[in-house]
Design an enzyme around this catalytic site. Structure first.
Site, mmCIF file in Angstrom:
data_model
loop_
_atom_site.group_PDB
_atom_site.id
_atom_site.type_symbol
_atom_site.label_atom_id
_atom_site.label_comp_id
_atom_site.label_asym_id
_atom_site.label_seq_id
_atom_site.Cartn_x
_atom_site.Cartn_y
_atom_site.Cartn_z
ATOM 1 N N PHE A 47 0.824 -1.201 0.000
ATOM 2 C CA PHE A 47 0.000 0.000 0.000
ATOM 3 C C PHE A 47 0.858 1.251 0.000
ATOM 4 C CE2 PHE A 47 0.832 -0.807 4.423
ATOM 5 C CZ PHE A 47 0.957 0.446 5.007
ATOM 6 N N CYS A 48 0.224 2.353 -0.380
ATOM 7 C CA CYS A 48 0.833 3.689 -0.351
ATOM 8 C C CYS A 48 -0.275 4.678 0.004
ATOM 9 C CB CYS A 48 1.493 4.018 -1.686
ATOM 10 S SG CYS A 48 0.322 4.208 -3.053
ATOM 11 N N ARG A 49 -0.102 5.928 -0.341
ATOM 12 C CA ARG A 49 -1.109 6.941 -0.012
ATOM 13 C C ARG A 49 -2.355 6.808 -0.871
ATOM 14 N NH1 ARG A 49 -2.639 11.437 -2.167
ATOM 15 N NH2 ARG A 49 -0.877 11.550 -3.563
ATOM 16 N N ILE A 53 -3.937 3.919 1.573
ATOM 17 C CA ILE A 53 -4.105 3.686 3.017
ATOM 18 C C ILE A 53 -5.432 4.203 3.564
ATOM 19 C CG2 ILE A 53 -2.857 5.775 3.706
ATOM 20 C CD1 ILE A 53 -1.648 4.094 6.020
#
Length: 125
Positions: A92-94, A120
């Site tokens: 995951f990332c932003r 996220i």
């Protein structure tokens, strides 16, 4: 007619077993919405949660238990190659963009990966 029965009729039971074994050990690159991501993470015995945001973003808060490898760093691919290929990686990332790109790279390297679609913020609390 299934692939197994096709191979079984043409090449015998042993060939069908090989096809089944190869199919079950193949890797995946899947985008998942938040709830499915969290559920599969909890149900996967060899799961690794991977945050590919920057160190600053990571320090600002992450999903508990996550490892961090910055996708934007020059040595991202080198660090990833040191990871266990027998694990399933939940990435995951932003926003889901960097993690989606990371998943493509990791999948090409032979990793089984799941991407958190939307980032996220889509992970259920």
């Amino acid at each position: 007619m299934s692939l197994n029965s096709f191979f079984s009729k043409i090449f015998g039971e042993a060939a069908a077993a090989v096809v089944t074994a190869e199919k079950s050990t193949s890797t995946h690159n899947v985008d998942l919405p938040g709830r499915a991501f969290k559920q599969q993470l909890a149900e996967s015995p060899n799961a690794v949660l991977l945050d590919v945001r920057t160190a600053r973003e990571f320090a600002g808060g992450t999903i508990p238990g996550a490892l961090q490898i910055d996708f934007l760093s020059l040595n991202f691919a080198k660090k990833v190659q040191l990871l266990d290929k027998d694990a399933t990686y939940f990435v995951f990332c932003r926003s889901g963009n960097r993690s989606g790109q990371a998943c493509k790279i990791m999948h090409k390297l032979g990793f089984d990966v799941r991407n958190l679609s939307g980032g996220i913020g889509q992970y259920p609390s």
